[in-house]
Scaffold this active site. Structure first.
Site, PDB file in Angstrom:
ATOM      1  N   ASN A  24       0.873  -1.178   0.000  1.00 44.13           N
ATOM      2  CA  ASN A  24       0.000   0.000   0.000  1.00 44.13           C
ATOM      3  C   ASN A  24       0.909   1.227   0.000  1.00 44.13           C
ATOM      4  O   ASN A  24       1.519   1.552   1.010  1.00 44.13           O
ATOM      5  CB  ASN A  24      -0.891  -0.018   1.260  1.00 44.13           C
ATOM      6  CG  ASN A  24      -1.735   1.237   1.380  1.00 44.13           C
ATOM      7  OD1 ASN A  24      -1.842   2.015   0.419  1.00 44.13           O
ATOM      8  ND2 ASN A  24      -2.330   1.450   2.543  1.00 44.13           N
ATOM      9  N   LYS A  33       0.144   4.286  -0.316  1.00 42.05           N
ATOM     10  CA  LYS A  33      -0.496   5.484   0.263  1.00 42.05           C
ATOM     11  C   LYS A  33      -0.203   6.700  -0.635  1.00 42.05           C
ATOM     12  O   LYS A  33      -0.142   6.544  -1.846  1.00 42.05           O
ATOM     13  CB  LYS A  33      -0.013   5.713   1.695  1.00 42.05           C
ATOM     14  CG  LYS A  33      -0.107   4.441   2.546  1.00 42.05           C
ATOM     15  CD  LYS A  33       0.028   4.704   4.004  1.00 42.05           C
ATOM     16  CE  LYS A  33       0.074   3.376   4.734  1.00 42.05           C
ATOM     17  NZ  LYS A  33      -0.090   3.499   6.156  1.00 42.05           N
ATOM     18  N   HIS A  68      -9.629   0.941   4.551  1.00 38.88           N
ATOM     19  CA  HIS A  68      -8.350   1.126   5.257  1.00 38.88           C
ATOM     20  C   HIS A  68      -8.586   2.059   6.443  1.00 38.88           C
ATOM     21  O   HIS A  68      -9.398   2.973   6.379  1.00 38.88           O
ATOM     22  CB  HIS A  68      -7.304   1.719   4.294  1.00 38.88           C
ATOM     23  CG  HIS A  68      -5.935   1.718   4.893  1.00 38.88           C
ATOM     24  ND1 HIS A  68      -5.515   2.696   5.773  1.00 38.88           N
ATOM     25  CD2 HIS A  68      -4.903   0.847   4.770  1.00 38.88           C
ATOM     26  CE1 HIS A  68      -4.273   2.419   6.155  1.00 38.88           C
ATOM     27  NE2 HIS A  68      -3.881   1.298   5.559  1.00 38.88           N
ATOM     28  N   GLU A 128      -7.023   4.489   7.570  1.00 45.08           N
ATOM     29  CA  GLU A 128      -6.853   5.937   7.302  1.00 45.08           C
ATOM     30  C   GLU A 128      -8.087   6.496   6.608  1.00 45.08           C
ATOM     31  O   GLU A 128      -8.465   7.649   6.835  1.00 45.08           O
ATOM     32  CB  GLU A 128      -5.569   6.163   6.479  1.00 45.08           C
ATOM     33  CG  GLU A 128      -4.335   5.958   7.353  1.00 45.08           C
ATOM     34  CD  GLU A 128      -3.118   5.402   6.627  1.00 45.08           C
ATOM     35  OE1 GLU A 128      -3.038   5.503   5.391  1.00 45.08           O
ATOM     36  OE2 GLU A 128      -2.233   4.848   7.327  1.00 45.08           O
ATOM     37  N   GLU A 153      -5.779  -5.243  10.255  1.00 45.66           N
ATOM     38  CA  GLU A 153      -4.728  -4.264  10.517  1.00 45.66           C
ATOM     39  C   GLU A 153      -5.036  -3.538  11.824  1.00 45.66           C
ATOM     40  O   GLU A 153      -5.834  -2.590  11.836  1.00 45.66           O
ATOM     41  CB  GLU A 153      -4.675  -3.234   9.394  1.00 45.66           C
ATOM     42  CG  GLU A 153      -4.418  -3.819   8.025  1.00 45.66           C
ATOM     43  CD  GLU A 153      -3.865  -2.771   7.080  1.00 45.66           C
ATOM     44  OE1 GLU A 153      -2.713  -2.888   6.695  1.00 45.66           O
ATOM     45  OE2 GLU A 153      -4.593  -1.809   6.768  1.00 45.66           O
ATOM     46  N   GLY A 173       2.026   1.940  10.638  1.00 50.50           N
ATOM     47  CA  GLY A 173       2.980   3.045  10.511  1.00 50.50           C
ATOM     48  C   GLY A 173       3.638   3.434  11.824  1.00 50.50           C
ATOM     49  O   GLY A 173       4.253   4.497  11.923  1.00 50.50           O
ATOM     50  N   SER A 195       3.042  -2.475  10.302  1.00 52.88           N
ATOM     51  CA  SER A 195       4.499  -2.496  10.540  1.00 52.88           C
ATOM     52  C   SER A 195       5.132  -3.851  10.238  1.00 52.88           C
ATOM     53  O   SER A 195       6.056  -4.276  10.936  1.00 52.88           O
ATOM     54  CB  SER A 195       4.816  -2.032  11.966  1.00 52.88           C
ATOM     55  OG  SER A 195       4.375  -0.705  12.156  1.00 52.88           O
TER      56      SER A 195
HETATM   57  C1  PEP Z   1      -0.974  -0.070   5.839  1.00 52.75           C
HETATM   58  O1  PEP Z   1      -1.060   1.115   5.613  1.00 52.75           O
HETATM   59  O2  PEP Z   1      -1.838  -0.822   5.395  1.00 52.75           O
HETATM   60  C2  PEP Z   1       0.149  -0.565   6.640  1.00 52.75           C
HETATM   61  C3  PEP Z   1       0.113  -1.795   7.063  1.00 52.75           C
HETATM   62  O3  PEP Z   1       1.161   0.321   6.870  1.00 52.75           O
HETATM   63  P1  PEP Z   1       2.572  -0.009   7.593  1.00 52.75           P
HETATM   64  O4  PEP Z   1       3.074  -1.305   7.023  1.00 52.75           O
HETATM   65  O5  PEP Z   1       3.460   1.142   7.252  1.00 52.75           O
HETATM   66  O6  PEP Z   1       2.301  -0.128   9.056  1.00 52.75           O
END
Ligand code: PEP
Length: 247
Positions: A9, A11, A93, A95, A165, A171, A211
């Site tokens: 992803n 972003k 997601h 966000e 998630e 992040g 992460s």
């Molecule tokens: C994401 O945005 O779906 C995500 C898992 O981000 P990160 O791996 O940076 O935590």
């Protein structure tokens, strides 16, 4: 369990030229096979170019709207996405939920539009930190699935991909432990099984996101109910993304 998937992803990162370069580097470093699907959710402006650049890497969008056309300034429809060469999108997601206020009800409309258009999607779910600290993560995630996804027919449900998630891991550099990931993934599979039966539950790919990196990916992916990962930060460099694919 479900088919293995590793999805990046991006972003709101990278310029178009960097995106083209990244697609080429990823494709130079991994060998696609029938067992693992590899995809990248890219800024929608880049879809056409990157879909032309990619050969086996699947290009997807990070968001889309459920209406097919009309006065929805700034939004993109499924027809517009597929017309540009992408055939999969993310829905829900964290966000999109927390910054842009997307509700379970809106996400249900997106799920229905995707199903009606035979447009594949990864449905994202996960609890914020305060919910986990209060011990209510299972109720929270189950409600997200019940309100946006569990009205689907068994036939449609078996095609779905889910990404768990935990919001506190996205992040932040803080990963869920393998126990936390496995507990939630097996809970999600058991809820699907209760409603749709074991065969359908086993056919749904459930990805972990939050992460995930080259150091922790193999441990997470070794969990029985973890079928792959949705990768943010570590998908922006070919070497780290490809190490995760190899994990
Ligand atoms: C994401 O945005 O779906 C995500 C898992 O981000 P990160 O791996 O940076 O935590």
């Amino acid at each position: 369990m479900g088919r293995k998937v590793v999805a990046g992803n991006w972003k709101m990162n990278l310029g178009l030229a960097e995106g083209v370069q990244l697609v080429k580097e990823i494709e130079a470093n991994y060998t696609s096979n029938d067992e693992i699907r590899v995809m990248a959710f890219v800024p929608s402006l880049f879809v056409s170019t990157l879909a032309d650049t990619a050969s086996s890497l699947e290009i997807g969008v990070q968001n889309f709207y459920h209406e097919s056309k009309g006065a929805f300034t700034g939004e993109i429809s499924i027809e517009q996405v597929t017309g540009c060469g992408a055939f999969i999108g993310l829905i829900g997601h964290s966000e999109r939920r927390s910054i842009f206020g997307e509700t379970n009800e809106l996400l249900k409309a997106k799920v229905d539009a995707a199903v009606a258009n035979e447009f594949e999607f990864i449905f994202c779910c996960g609890e914020p930190l305060e919910v986990r600290e209060a011990g209510n993560e299972n109720d929270h995630v189950r409600q997200q699935l019940e309100e946006s996804l569990f009205h689907l027919s068994a036939n449609d449900m078996k095609e779905i991909l889910i990404a768990y998630e935990p919001v506190w891991a996205i992040g932040t550099g803080k990963t869920a432990s393998t126990q936390q990931a496995e507990d939630m993934h097996s809970a999600i599979r058991s809820w699907i099984s209760e409603k749709y039966g074991e065969d359908i539950a086993d056919s749904v790919s459930i990805l972990y996101g939050g992460s995930c990196n080259p150091q922790n990916a193999s441990e997470l992916f070794a969990c029985e109910n973890v079928d792959g990962g949705l990768i943010g930060g570590a998908s922006l460099k070919a070497d780290s993304f490809c190490s995760i694919i190899n994990a």
